[in-house]
Write a protein that holds these residues in place. Structure first.
Motif, PDB file in Angstrom:
ATOM      1  N   ARG A 161      -0.658  -4.263  -9.590  1.00 46.27           N
ATOM      2  CA  ARG A 161       0.466  -5.286  -8.605  1.00 46.27           C
ATOM      3  C   ARG A 161      -0.293  -4.752  -7.230  1.00 46.27           C
ATOM      4  O   ARG A 161      -0.377  -3.612  -6.703  1.00 46.27           O
ATOM      5  CB  ARG A 161       1.812  -4.694  -8.761  1.00 46.27           C
ATOM      6  CG  ARG A 161       2.072  -3.247  -8.142  1.00 46.27           C
ATOM      7  CD  ARG A 161       4.089  -2.930  -8.834  1.00 46.27           C
ATOM      8  NE  ARG A 161       4.676  -3.413  -7.765  1.00 46.27           N
ATOM      9  CZ  ARG A 161       5.613  -3.247  -8.210  1.00 46.27           C
ATOM     10  NH1 ARG A 161       6.328  -2.922  -8.869  1.00 46.27           N
ATOM     11  NH2 ARG A 161       6.543  -3.528  -7.793  1.00 46.27           N
ATOM     12  N   LYS A 162      -0.021  -5.338  -5.889  1.00 46.19           N
ATOM     13  CA  LYS A 162       0.387  -5.338  -4.363  1.00 46.19           C
ATOM     14  C   LYS A 162       0.985  -4.508  -4.214  1.00 46.19           C
ATOM     15  O   LYS A 162       2.449  -5.054  -3.956  1.00 46.19           O
ATOM     16  CB  LYS A 162      -0.694  -6.156  -4.191  1.00 46.19           C
ATOM     17  CG  LYS A 162      -1.219  -5.796  -2.708  1.00 46.19           C
ATOM     18  CD  LYS A 162      -1.475  -7.306  -1.885  1.00 46.19           C
ATOM     19  CE  LYS A 162      -2.586  -6.835  -0.242  1.00 46.19           C
ATOM     20  NZ  LYS A 162      -3.621  -6.082  -0.710  1.00 46.19           N
ATOM     21  N   VAL A 163       1.290  -3.244  -3.940  1.00 47.54           N
ATOM     22  CA  VAL A 163       2.521  -2.828  -3.374  1.00 47.54           C
ATOM     23  C   VAL A 163       2.770  -2.826  -2.031  1.00 47.54           C
ATOM     24  O   VAL A 163       1.377  -2.784  -0.952  1.00 47.54           O
ATOM     25  CB  VAL A 163       2.114  -0.856  -3.317  1.00 47.54           C
ATOM     26  CG1 VAL A 163       2.253  -0.905  -5.149  1.00 47.54           C
ATOM     27  CG2 VAL A 163       1.043  -0.024  -2.894  1.00 47.54           C
ATOM     28  N   ASN A 164       3.887  -2.661  -1.072  1.00 40.62           N
ATOM     29  CA  ASN A 164       3.671  -2.491   0.032  1.00 40.62           C
ATOM     30  C   ASN A 164       5.106  -2.055   0.379  1.00 40.62           C
ATOM     31  O   ASN A 164       4.678  -0.476   1.384  1.00 40.62           O
ATOM     32  CB  ASN A 164       5.171  -3.729   0.131  1.00 40.62           C
ATOM     33  CG  ASN A 164       4.920  -5.320  -0.513  1.00 40.62           C
ATOM     34  OD1 ASN A 164       3.786  -6.146   0.370  1.00 40.62           O
ATOM     35  ND2 ASN A 164       5.287  -5.899  -1.028  1.00 40.62           N
ATOM     36  N   VAL A 165       5.465  -0.754  -0.198  1.00 37.35           N
ATOM     37  CA  VAL A 165       5.942   1.073  -0.270  1.00 37.35           C
ATOM     38  C   VAL A 165       5.363   1.626  -1.217  1.00 37.35           C
ATOM     39  O   VAL A 165       5.018   1.035  -2.176  1.00 37.35           O
ATOM     40  CB  VAL A 165       7.463   0.937   0.393  1.00 37.35           C
ATOM     41  CG1 VAL A 165       8.267   0.114   1.477  1.00 37.35           C
ATOM     42  CG2 VAL A 165       8.060   0.002  -1.602  1.00 37.35           C
ATOM     43  N   LEU A 166       5.578   2.941  -0.891  1.00 42.32           N
ATOM     44  CA  LEU A 166       4.622   3.847  -2.086  1.00 42.32           C
ATOM     45  C   LEU A 166       5.736   4.506  -2.995  1.00 42.32           C
ATOM     46  O   LEU A 166       5.019   4.915  -3.862  1.00 42.32           O
ATOM     47  CB  LEU A 166       4.635   5.650  -1.292  1.00 42.32           C
ATOM     48  CG  LEU A 166       3.378   5.570   0.052  1.00 42.32           C
ATOM     49  CD1 LEU A 166       3.631   6.480   0.470  1.00 42.32           C
ATOM     50  CD2 LEU A 166       2.158   4.901  -0.644  1.00 42.32           C
ATOM     51  N   ASP A 167       6.505   4.041  -2.697  1.00 44.25           N
ATOM     52  CA  ASP A 167       8.022   4.212  -3.976  1.00 44.25           C
ATOM     53  C   ASP A 167       7.050   3.257  -5.356  1.00 44.25           C
ATOM     54  O   ASP A 167       7.696   3.628  -6.233  1.00 44.25           O
ATOM     55  CB  ASP A 167       9.112   3.597  -3.872  1.00 44.25           C
ATOM     56  CG  ASP A 167       9.686   4.500  -3.132  1.00 44.25           C
ATOM     57  OD1 ASP A 167       9.220   5.877  -2.763  1.00 44.25           O
ATOM     58  OD2 ASP A 167      10.806   4.547  -2.511  1.00 44.25           O
ATOM     59  N   GLU A 168       6.818   1.799  -5.083  1.00 41.84           N
ATOM     60  CA  GLU A 168       6.489   1.015  -5.601  1.00 41.84           C
ATOM     61  C   GLU A 168       5.569   1.233  -7.015  1.00 41.84           C
ATOM     62  O   GLU A 168       4.601   0.638  -7.822  1.00 41.84           O
ATOM     63  CB  GLU A 168       5.692  -0.184  -5.464  1.00 41.84           C
ATOM     64  CG  GLU A 168       6.977  -0.290  -4.150  1.00 41.84           C
ATOM     65  CD  GLU A 168       6.251  -2.353  -4.140  1.00 41.84           C
ATOM     66  OE1 GLU A 168       7.339  -3.093  -3.219  1.00 41.84           O
ATOM     67  OE2 GLU A 168       5.429  -2.553  -3.719  1.00 41.84           O
ATOM     68  N   TYR A 169       4.502   2.334  -6.597  1.00 46.46           N
ATOM     69  CA  TYR A 169       3.424   3.224  -7.455  1.00 46.46           C
ATOM     70  C   TYR A 169       3.999   4.049  -8.449  1.00 46.46           C
ATOM     71  O   TYR A 169       3.395   4.020  -9.681  1.00 46.46           O
ATOM     72  CB  TYR A 169       2.469   4.469  -6.333  1.00 46.46           C
ATOM     73  CG  TYR A 169       1.577   3.899  -5.583  1.00 46.46           C
ATOM     74  CD1 TYR A 169       0.813   2.481  -6.368  1.00 46.46           C
ATOM     75  CD2 TYR A 169       1.189   4.154  -4.572  1.00 46.46           C
ATOM     76  CE1 TYR A 169      -0.193   2.409  -5.609  1.00 46.46           C
ATOM     77  CE2 TYR A 169       0.337   3.629  -3.380  1.00 46.46           C
ATOM     78  CZ  TYR A 169      -0.527   3.016  -3.549  1.00 46.46           C
ATOM     79  OH  TYR A 169      -0.949   1.722  -3.454  1.00 46.46           O
TER      80      TYR A 169
END
Length: 281
Positions: free
Chosen positions: A180-188
């Motif tokens: 997935r391409k993340v937009n914010v660090l939390d998405e990791y």
């Protein structure tokens, strides 16, 4: 077994409903994966002689030592990533030199016209075999990598358990998190938790040292690898390094030119200027 897989998949899907901005969300994700999820996996051996490239963004100066371009040992500066939590060192590298640059360059990611960057790329070689878990079930990635897709199909033929629809659903969910391409660090947080659960369950016995997953910044045209520091110290050697000048000329075209090389055994920068092949992001 099918009932267990169904319950496991239900737990997987519950991760999608966790508010990732909450302070305790990572621990909740980790606990669900660790306690309720069956993680199907296979391993692949990275042979002696395999080359990987790791890039580091220069911060106004040239790097002078091997440790500068290896995994980050300054724990206070480590942010969460695809396979690491805050203050957790992990060695990220790529199969191709340009992939490592694409993954590291901020100007390529932002398409900021006129921004200049210097990125140092180290060329590393495997000196002892490394066992990794390949997370390559992403459909788009397989379509772009026919050889790996064929190997994946051959694996399914010889391991019929993994053709089960519920097992395949697990594969796809996990792969999607790493692709997935993340937009914010939390998405990791989900992919990071998967890595750390596998690290505790599979890496602790010394048999597995990392994962392979599709590159996102290079549009899934290559593989990245994430390895533990212990693996890097004992299984990789640094061969050479080069500094690359990165510039985006307009919203479509960019240039990457190698501007300086170094002998990594001594790691003394010289003034040799080598024009390198251009890569268009």
């Amino acid at each position: 077994m099918i009932d267990q897989l169904q319950k496991s998949y239900k737990a997987l899907k519950s991760l999608e409903h966790i508010d990732l901005t909450l302070e305790n969300s990572y621990q909740r994700i980790y606990d669900i994966i660790n306690e309720q999820v069956i993680i199907p996996f296979v391993t692949r051996t990275i042979p002696i002689g395999q080359i990987f490239y790791r890039a580091r963004l220069n911060d106004g100066y040239s790097f002078k030592s091997k440790s500068d371009i290896s995994y980050n040992s300054n724990l206070e500066k480590i942010k969460i990533g695809r396979a690491n939590y805050y203050k957790q060192p992990v060695f990220y590298a790529s199969h191709k030199e340009e992939t490592a640059i694409f993954e590291t360059s901020q100007s390529i990611k932002s398409r900021e016209i006129g921004k200049n960057e210097i990125i140092t790329v180290g060329k590393w070689v495997v000196n002892k075999p490394i066992e990794v878990i390949p997370i390559i079930h992403d459909k788009e990635f397989q379509e772009k990598n026919e050889i790996l897709h064929d190997k994946y199909l051959n694996f399914l033929k010889t391991n019929p358990l993994f053709t089960n629809e519920w097992t395949n659903a697990h594969f796809e969910f996990i792969s999607n998190q790493f692709a997935r391409k993340v937009n914010v660090l939390d998405e990791y947080k989900i992919s990071c938790a998967f890595f750390n659960v596998m690290k505790e369950k599979q890496f602790s016995n010394g048999g597995v040292s990392g994962i392979l997953y599709p590159t996102i910044e290079y549009e899934k045209n290559d593989l990245n690898i994430a390895l533990t520091p212990e693996c890097v110290d004992n299984h990789l050697s640094l061969l050479e390094a080069g500094e690359f000048y990165v510039n985006i000329h307009d919203d479509k075209n960019g240039g990457i030119v190698q501007v300086r090389t170094s002998d990594c055994l001594e790691f003394k920068m010289n003034d040799l200027v080598i024009k390198k092949q251009k890569y268009v992001p």
